[in-house]
Design a protein around this motif. Structure first.
Motif, PDB file in Angstrom:
ATOM      1  N   ALA A  53      53.735 -29.685  24.012  1.00 30.42           N
ATOM      2  CA  ALA A  53      54.668 -30.147  22.979  1.00 30.42           C
ATOM      3  C   ALA A  53      55.551 -28.999  22.493  1.00 30.42           C
ATOM      4  O   ALA A  53      56.746 -29.180  22.201  1.00 30.42           O
ATOM      5  CB  ALA A  53      53.900 -30.756  21.813  1.00 30.42           C
ATOM      6  N   TRP A  54      54.945 -27.791  22.411  1.00 29.07           N
ATOM      7  CA  TRP A  54      55.716 -26.631  21.962  1.00 29.07           C
ATOM      8  C   TRP A  54      56.674 -26.137  23.041  1.00 29.07           C
ATOM      9  O   TRP A  54      57.853 -25.896  22.771  1.00 29.07           O
ATOM     10  CB  TRP A  54      54.763 -25.505  21.557  1.00 29.07           C
ATOM     11  CG  TRP A  54      55.463 -24.215  21.212  1.00 29.07           C
ATOM     12  CD1 TRP A  54      55.537 -23.094  21.990  1.00 29.07           C
ATOM     13  CD2 TRP A  54      56.208 -23.923  20.034  1.00 29.07           C
ATOM     14  NE1 TRP A  54      56.268 -22.111  21.368  1.00 29.07           N
ATOM     15  CE2 TRP A  54      56.700 -22.600  20.146  1.00 29.07           C
ATOM     16  CE3 TRP A  54      56.512 -24.640  18.876  1.00 29.07           C
ATOM     17  CZ2 TRP A  54      57.454 -22.000  19.172  1.00 29.07           C
ATOM     18  CZ3 TRP A  54      57.268 -24.037  17.891  1.00 29.07           C
ATOM     19  CH2 TRP A  54      57.737 -22.732  18.040  1.00 29.07           C
TER      20      TRP A  54
ATOM     21  N   TYR B 153      57.942 -27.715  25.694  1.00 29.48           N
ATOM     22  CA  TYR B 153      58.992 -28.649  26.093  1.00 29.48           C
ATOM     23  C   TYR B 153      59.635 -29.350  24.893  1.00 29.48           C
ATOM     24  O   TYR B 153      60.084 -30.489  25.004  1.00 29.48           O
ATOM     25  CB  TYR B 153      58.415 -29.673  27.080  1.00 29.48           C
ATOM     26  CG  TYR B 153      57.925 -29.032  28.360  1.00 29.48           C
ATOM     27  CD1 TYR B 153      58.833 -28.589  29.309  1.00 29.48           C
ATOM     28  CD2 TYR B 153      56.567 -28.828  28.580  1.00 29.48           C
ATOM     29  CE1 TYR B 153      58.392 -27.969  30.481  1.00 29.48           C
ATOM     30  CE2 TYR B 153      56.118 -28.216  29.738  1.00 29.48           C
ATOM     31  CZ  TYR B 153      57.035 -27.787  30.679  1.00 29.48           C
ATOM     32  OH  TYR B 153      56.605 -27.170  31.833  1.00 29.48           O
ATOM     33  N   ARG B 154      59.640 -28.663  23.765  1.00 26.74           N
ATOM     34  CA  ARG B 154      60.326 -29.203  22.597  1.00 26.74           C
ATOM     35  C   ARG B 154      61.835 -29.282  22.870  1.00 26.74           C
ATOM     36  O   ARG B 154      62.358 -28.611  23.770  1.00 26.74           O
ATOM     37  CB  ARG B 154      60.046 -28.334  21.369  1.00 26.74           C
ATOM     38  CG  ARG B 154      60.611 -26.932  21.448  1.00 26.74           C
ATOM     39  CD  ARG B 154      60.037 -26.049  20.349  1.00 26.74           C
ATOM     40  NE  ARG B 154      60.660 -24.726  20.314  1.00 26.74           N
ATOM     41  CZ  ARG B 154      60.322 -23.733  21.121  1.00 26.74           C
ATOM     42  NH1 ARG B 154      59.390 -23.894  22.033  1.00 26.74           N
ATOM     43  NH2 ARG B 154      60.947 -22.556  21.022  1.00 26.74           N
ATOM     44  N   ASN B 155      62.505 -30.026  22.079  1.00 28.31           N
ATOM     45  CA  ASN B 155      63.918 -30.316  22.317  1.00 28.31           C
ATOM     46  C   ASN B 155      64.808 -29.071  22.254  1.00 28.31           C
ATOM     47  O   ASN B 155      65.842 -28.990  22.929  1.00 28.31           O
ATOM     48  CB  ASN B 155      64.398 -31.363  21.309  1.00 28.31           C
ATOM     49  CG  ASN B 155      65.795 -31.847  21.611  1.00 28.31           C
ATOM     50  OD1 ASN B 155      66.101 -32.194  22.748  1.00 28.31           O
ATOM     51  ND2 ASN B 155      66.655 -31.866  20.599  1.00 28.31           N
ATOM     52  N   THR B 156      64.390 -28.089  21.459  1.00 25.11           N
ATOM     53  CA  THR B 156      65.244 -26.909  21.251  1.00 25.11           C
ATOM     54  C   THR B 156      64.945 -25.762  22.211  1.00 25.11           C
ATOM     55  O   THR B 156      65.589 -24.714  22.144  1.00 25.11           O
ATOM     56  CB  THR B 156      65.090 -26.403  19.803  1.00 25.11           C
ATOM     57  OG1 THR B 156      63.708 -26.118  19.562  1.00 25.11           O
ATOM     58  CG2 THR B 156      65.577 -27.459  18.812  1.00 25.11           C
ATOM     59  N   ASN B 157      63.954 -25.917  23.098  1.00 22.19           N
ATOM     60  CA  ASN B 157      63.603 -24.840  24.019  1.00 22.19           C
ATOM     61  C   ASN B 157      64.358 -25.042  25.338  1.00 22.19           C
ATOM     62  O   ASN B 157      63.898 -25.729  26.252  1.00 22.19           O
ATOM     63  CB  ASN B 157      62.098 -24.813  24.276  1.00 22.19           C
ATOM     64  CG  ASN B 157      61.689 -23.628  25.137  1.00 22.19           C
ATOM     65  OD1 ASN B 157      62.458 -22.675  25.307  1.00 22.19           O
ATOM     66  ND2 ASN B 157      60.472 -23.685  25.666  1.00 22.19           N
TER      67      ASN B 157
END
Length: 318
Positions: A65-66, A68-72
């Motif tokens: 989840a961390w 492949y978060r939207n902002t990475n």
């Protein structure tokens, strides 16, 4: 400020959970007998074996989840990826190995902790026998060798193997002293044997672990584990009681449904009372006092009518 409040309320359940769990007695994790210690060992072993899968899954859930978060934007984007033989092998192989280990351990422990297998006594220690009868909603303990009986209180010496002969004078129930070990069902017209031993003196709560009506939650008793001298003193105390009990006199009144029944002693009890209770379901003379509310009035009558069949099934099983 709003974001901080949101984080706080999301974390609140995790902060409260340890406080709620701190109220649990955790009796199974604090055994006072050889059987209970073996059961604790099995629970802990099974727990950590399962954690081999559970912990990595939880960790990877947060990591994925961390990462492949939207902002990475550094995370590799592979929209056409569909399968990996390596991942598939790991996902199936490890759980299968764990299940195999659990199956072997559970099989071996279940046989080694067979409740009807006698416990080896130390040299010079005589095993003792206690008859247990489940009633609505109380426990009757009969001491055939001492000729006494008690209600909702049982006593026996420390480091002494005890053979509990368990039956029911009414509907099916279940007998358990959590800190000492196994539970066993009490069934009308049948005789089940449970062997337990306590390695420390103390007062241990026992209870019914099978739903049997509105009063079963208060079907509690105390197991008093004492020295040999303390047990003999307890027997003498019971013998001071002016009450006597037999199948013909007193048993029907005692068997009547009652909730939170007080501890009661009987100084004179025939050794054959336990057998009489079992035989009553074979010859159709079982005591079936009226049941209140929705609990088993019809069930008790039906049980009496079919008592002979139940007894015959027990004989075939034996």
């Amino acid at each position: 400020m709003r974001i901080k409040n949101l984080i706080f309320f999301k974390a609140l359940p995790f902060l409260i959970l340890p406080l709620l769990l701190s109220g649990c007695s955790m009796a199974l994790m604090d055994p006072k007998g050889a059987v209970g210690s073996e059961i604790k060992s099995l629970i802990i072993t099974s727990f950590w074996l399962m954690m081999i899968v559970v912990i990595p899954v939880i960790v990877m859930t947060f990591l994925f989840a961390w990462r492949y978060r939207n902002t990475n934007y550094k995370a590799k984007y592979t929209p056409n990826w569909a399968h990996s033989n390596v991942i598939e092998s790991i996902v199936w192989f490890i759980p299968l190995v764990i299940i195999a280990f659990l199956a072997v351990i559970t099989w071996q422990t279940s046989h080694s902790l067979n409740p009807s297998a006698p416990i080896q006594a130390e040299e010079g220690v005589e095993p003792m026998e206690i008859d247990v009868v489940a009633l609505d909603w109380k426990w009757l303990f009969i001491y055939p060798d001492q000729g006494i009986a008690s209600v909702n209180e049982v006593a026996f010496p420390v480091d002494t193997p005890v053979q509990f002969n368990i039956t029911s004078g009414t509907v099916m129930n279940s007998f358990m002293i959590p800190r000492l070990g196994s539970q066993l069902y009490a069934m009308a017209g049948m005789d089940n044997n449970l062997y337990l031993i306590a390695n420390e003196e103390g007062v241990y709560p026992g209870r019914s672990t099978n739903y049997s009506g509105a009063g079963f939650s208060e079907m509690l008793f105390e197991a008093q584990v004492t020295s040999q001298e303390g047990f003999e003193a307890w027997v003498e105390k019971v013998r001071q009681s002016p009450k006597s009990l037999s199948f013909a006199e007193g048993y029907e009144e005692l068997a009547a449904p009652s909730v939170a029944h007080p501890v009661e002693y009987f100084s004179s009890v025939p050794a054959e009372l336990y057998d009489n209770i079992i035989m009553s379901f074979k010859n159709g003379t079982a005591v079936q006092p009226g049941h209140s509310g929705g609990h088993g009035g019809h069930q008790a009558a039906e049980q009496s009518a079919h008592g002979h069949d139940v007894a015959m099934s027990a004989e075939v099983a034996e």
